[in-house]
Design a protein around this motif. Structure first.
Motif, PDB file in Angstrom:
ATOM      1  N   ALA A  58      32.871  14.762  95.984  1.00  0.00           N
ATOM      2  CA  ALA A  58      33.821  15.393  96.914  1.00  0.00           C
ATOM      3  C   ALA A  58      33.922  14.604  98.211  1.00  0.00           C
ATOM      4  N   GLN A  59      32.803  14.051  98.686  1.00  0.00           N
ATOM      5  CA  GLN A  59      32.820  13.255  99.914  1.00  0.00           C
ATOM      6  C   GLN A  59      33.604  11.964  99.715  1.00  0.00           C
ATOM      7  N   ARG A  60      33.432  11.321  98.551  1.00  0.00           N
ATOM      8  CA  ARG A  60      34.199  10.101  98.269  1.00  0.00           C
ATOM      9  C   ARG A  60      35.688  10.412  98.213  1.00  0.00           C
ATOM     10  N   LYS A  61      36.025  11.565  97.633  1.00  0.00           N
ATOM     11  CA  LYS A  61      37.427  11.981  97.533  1.00  0.00           C
ATOM     12  C   LYS A  61      38.022  12.206  98.923  1.00  0.00           C
ATOM     13  N   LYS A  62      37.264  12.869  99.803  1.00  0.00           N
ATOM     14  CA  LYS A  62      37.730  13.090 101.180  1.00  0.00           C
ATOM     15  C   LYS A  62      37.964  11.770 101.889  1.00  0.00           C
ATOM     16  N   ARG A  63      37.031  10.827 101.697  1.00  0.00           N
ATOM     17  CA  ARG A  63      37.159   9.527 102.360  1.00  0.00           C
ATOM     18  C   ARG A  63      38.388   8.779 101.854  1.00  0.00           C
TER      19      ARG A  63
END
Length: 76
Positions: A58-63
């Motif tokens: 999810a963090q990679r997606k946000k970035r």
């Protein structure tokens, strides 16, 4: 935790977070401690279905979304 490589490190309270690492949320602290046990650094399998790997995804997606939006802004 480094969300790209899956490396999870233990930091002392006074240490700053190194570059490339993102602090994990409080609700995942127990899971992180379970992975670390007595070690200072471990690699979390990012292809698993565990809570830490889901959070990293999810963090990679946000970035990626933020980068995409920034690129779009800069083109105008």
């Amino acid at each position: 935790m480094n969300i790209d490589t899956g490396e999870l490190i233990r930091l002392k309270q006074s240490q700053p977070v190194p570059g490339g690492f993102v602090p994990i949320p409080r609700e995942l602290q127990r899971e992180a401690n379970k992975h670390l046990s007595e070690k200072d650094s471990v690699i979390v399998d990012l292809s698993s279905n565990g809570p830490l790997s889901k959070w990293a995804k999810a963090q990679r997606k946000k970035r990626r979304k933020a980068v995409r939006e920034s690129r779009k802004q800069n083109r105008k």
